[in-house]
Design a protein around this motif. Structure first.
Motif, mmCIF file in Angstrom:
data_model
loop_
_atom_site.group_PDB
_atom_site.id
_atom_site.type_symbol
_atom_site.label_atom_id
_atom_site.label_comp_id
_atom_site.label_asym_id
_atom_site.label_seq_id
_atom_site.Cartn_x
_atom_site.Cartn_y
_atom_site.Cartn_z
ATOM 1 N N LEU A 274 11.395 -1.044 -0.417
ATOM 2 C CA LEU A 274 10.967 -0.524 0.788
ATOM 3 C C LEU A 274 12.088 1.167 0.917
ATOM 4 C CD1 LEU A 274 10.726 -4.316 3.218
ATOM 5 C CD2 LEU A 274 8.833 -2.322 2.669
ATOM 6 N N LEU A 275 13.444 0.490 1.364
ATOM 7 C CA LEU A 275 14.357 1.978 0.893
ATOM 8 C C LEU A 275 14.013 3.255 0.292
ATOM 9 C CD1 LEU A 275 18.127 -0.308 1.357
ATOM 10 C CD2 LEU A 275 16.640 0.479 2.562
ATOM 11 N N LEU A 276 13.993 2.502 -0.899
ATOM 12 C CA LEU A 276 12.857 3.862 -1.484
ATOM 13 C C LEU A 276 11.578 4.842 -0.848
ATOM 14 C CD1 LEU A 276 14.097 3.270 -5.137
ATOM 15 C CD2 LEU A 276 15.027 4.628 -3.794
ATOM 16 N N LEU A 277 10.376 3.648 -0.104
ATOM 17 C CA LEU A 277 9.451 4.405 -0.133
ATOM 18 C C LEU A 277 10.026 4.743 1.310
ATOM 19 C CD1 LEU A 277 7.279 0.982 -0.651
ATOM 20 C CD2 LEU A 277 6.953 3.452 -0.996
ATOM 21 N N ILE A 278 10.414 4.147 2.559
ATOM 22 C CA ILE A 278 11.492 4.551 3.481
ATOM 23 C C ILE A 278 11.637 6.283 3.245
ATOM 24 C CG2 ILE A 278 12.354 4.771 5.529
ATOM 25 C CD1 ILE A 278 11.871 1.754 5.207
ATOM 26 N N ASN A 279 12.704 5.927 2.221
ATOM 27 C CA ASN A 279 13.540 7.590 1.972
ATOM 28 C C ASN A 279 12.024 8.664 1.454
ATOM 29 O OD1 ASN A 279 16.517 8.569 1.482
ATOM 30 N ND2 ASN A 279 15.056 9.311 -0.749
ATOM 31 N N THR A 280 11.552 8.497 0.570
ATOM 32 C CA THR A 280 10.959 9.179 0.775
ATOM 33 C C THR A 280 10.199 9.633 1.230
ATOM 34 O OG1 THR A 280 10.499 8.188 -1.961
ATOM 35 C CG2 THR A 280 8.710 10.244 -1.193
ATOM 36 N N TYR A 281 9.230 8.995 2.240
ATOM 37 C CA TYR A 281 8.485 9.410 3.978
ATOM 38 C C TYR A 281 9.922 10.577 4.720
ATOM 39 C CZ TYR A 281 6.222 9.053 7.618
ATOM 40 O OH TYR A 281 5.317 9.491 9.261
ATOM 41 N N VAL A 282 10.738 9.971 4.705
ATOM 42 C CA VAL A 282 11.648 10.623 5.337
ATOM 43 C C VAL A 282 11.694 11.523 5.246
ATOM 44 C CG1 VAL A 282 14.031 11.031 6.670
ATOM 45 C CG2 VAL A 282 12.918 8.680 6.722
ATOM 46 N N ASP B 44 9.416 13.913 2.939
ATOM 47 C CA ASP B 44 8.254 14.235 3.175
ATOM 48 C C ASP B 44 8.149 14.545 4.112
ATOM 49 O OD1 ASP B 44 8.597 14.307 0.524
ATOM 50 O OD2 ASP B 44 7.657 12.703 0.406
ATOM 51 N N THR B 45 8.636 14.116 5.279
ATOM 52 C CA THR B 45 8.263 14.362 7.352
ATOM 53 C C THR B 45 9.692 14.432 7.964
ATOM 54 O OG1 THR B 45 7.340 12.012 6.621
ATOM 55 C CG2 THR B 45 7.258 13.463 9.223
ATOM 56 N N PRO B 46 9.388 16.284 8.284
ATOM 57 C CA PRO B 46 10.757 16.790 9.020
ATOM 58 C C PRO B 46 11.239 15.801 10.477
ATOM 59 C CG PRO B 46 9.232 18.107 8.127
ATOM 60 C CD PRO B 46 8.808 16.975 7.034
ATOM 61 N N ALA B 47 9.940 15.465 10.843
ATOM 62 C CA ALA B 47 10.078 14.994 12.727
ATOM 63 C C ALA B 47 11.034 13.388 12.196
ATOM 64 C CB ALA B 47 9.034 14.873 13.045
ATOM 65 N N ALA B 48 11.102 12.939 10.858
ATOM 66 C CA ALA B 48 11.386 11.895 10.392
ATOM 67 C C ALA B 48 12.701 11.687 10.203
ATOM 68 C CB ALA B 48 10.550 10.591 10.075
ATOM 69 N N ASP C 124 1.345 -1.247 -0.167
ATOM 70 C CA ASP C 124 -0.327 0.111 0.252
ATOM 71 C C ASP C 124 0.527 0.838 0.141
ATOM 72 O OD1 ASP C 124 -2.091 -1.643 -0.206
ATOM 73 O OD2 ASP C 124 -2.435 -1.444 2.454
ATOM 74 N N GLY C 125 2.123 0.941 0.268
ATOM 75 C CA GLY C 125 2.713 2.447 0.356
ATOM 76 C C GLY C 125 2.587 3.008 1.379
ATOM 77 N N THR C 126 3.227 4.308 1.941
ATOM 78 C CA THR C 126 3.633 4.699 2.815
ATOM 79 C C THR C 126 2.263 5.997 3.705
ATOM 80 O OG1 THR C 126 5.139 6.556 1.826
ATOM 81 C CG2 THR C 126 6.098 5.378 2.871
ATOM 82 N N ALA C 127 1.792 5.825 2.234
ATOM 83 C CA ALA C 127 0.700 7.204 2.876
ATOM 84 C C ALA C 127 -0.794 6.198 3.027
ATOM 85 C CB ALA C 127 -0.104 7.630 0.885
ATOM 86 N N SER C 128 -0.630 4.994 3.286
ATOM 87 C CA SER C 128 -1.621 3.878 3.776
ATOM 88 C C SER C 128 -1.461 3.955 5.273
ATOM 89 C CB SER C 128 -2.626 3.449 2.684
ATOM 90 O OG SER C 128 -3.008 4.217 1.817
ATOM 91 N N PHE C 129 0.045 3.975 5.246
ATOM 92 C CA PHE C 129 0.415 2.966 6.639
ATOM 93 C C PHE C 129 0.078 3.721 7.854
ATOM 94 C CE2 PHE C 129 5.133 2.223 9.210
ATOM 95 C CZ PHE C 129 3.709 0.641 9.245
ATOM 96 N N THR C 130 -0.355 2.940 9.077
ATOM 97 C CA THR C 130 -0.764 4.105 9.905
ATOM 98 C C THR C 130 -0.093 2.910 11.234
ATOM 99 O OG1 THR C 130 -2.682 3.517 10.617
ATOM 100 C CG2 THR C 130 -2.421 5.717 9.168
#
Length: 230
Positions: A129-137, A139-143, A42-48
């Motif tokens: 997974l690493l690309l998804l995590i890197n993109t999330y990081v 886009d998310t200053p806190a991460a 589902d990617g990071t957008a739907s991950f909670t």
């Protein structure tokens, strides 16, 4: 007798502690396995945290006992992938060098890149997974707090590549105009672009294109040789 009883009690406590630690580690691995599958699907957008807890059939409160937040889970996933991958790359590179016995530092450098690409192709899901995590990081200053383990492993690989090129320069194997920091940045850019392309392919696309991707990697290595070699 009293001493023996106390000794037995201490032993029992140690056994219980070891058991609970083992069970906690097992549960953490189960959580990370489920998180990996969710991210890939589902990617990071739907991950909670709530959705992950539901998938695991546990309460969100229980999940928070193992991981503080989504960023903590993603860091744990990357911390597992990166050291294992880089260790494998370096091991495969050493085996390759022992078998082929390259007579130049430049060839050792190119073989290291070859090992890097081919290890990545063998574990495409890890790359995604690493690309998804890197993109999330990004886009998310806190991460944007980098893991010490990730930084250390990446630094190890960077140091190895830089040292090989420095040795190649001393050995007269590089073009005179080659600036090593600039060249490494150029190689890194091409490599990252290629990895992003591979990582974003669907499972079906990757399967259909795998042979062509391997050929493309060989062509990239050949291009780097022409670019660097004296």
């Amino acid at each position: 007798m009293t001493i023996n009883l106390k000794s037995q009690e201490r032993s029992d406590i140690m056994d219980q502690t070891a058991y609970f630690n083992q069970m906690r580690e097992k549960r953490k691995n189960e959580i990370l396995t489920a998180a990996r599958k969710m991210l890939l699907k589902d990617g990071t957008a739907s991950f909670t945290m709530q959705k992950l807890a539901k998938k695991l059939d546990i309460s969100t409160v229980t999940l928070y006992k193992y991981f503080k937040n989504m960023e903590d889970i993603m860091t744990a996933i990357a911390d597992e992938i990166i050291p294992r991958t880089i260790t494998k790359i370096l091991e495969e590179n050493e085996k390759s060098i022992q078998i082929q016995l390259p007579d130049s530092y430049l060839e050792q450098f190119l073989q290291l890149l070859h090992s890097f690409f081919y290890e990545t192709l063998k574990h495409k899901d890890d790359l995604t997974l690493l690309l998804l995590i890197n993109t999330y990081v990004q886009d998310t200053p806190a991460a944007q707090k980098h893991s010490d383990k990730m930084a250390l492993c990446t630094a190890t690989l960077n140091t190895r590549t830089e040292q090989l090129l420095l040795n190649a320069r001393k050995n007269g194997e590089l073009k005179n105009e080659i600036d090593i920091p600039h060249s490494l940045n150029f190689i890194h850019t091409i490599t990252l672009s290629t990895l992003q392309h591979i990582g974003l392919l669907s499972a079906k696309e990757f399967k259909n294109q795998k042979q062509a991707l391997q050929t493309h990697v060989d062509e990239i290595i050949a291009m780097f040789r022409v670019y660097l070699a004296a």
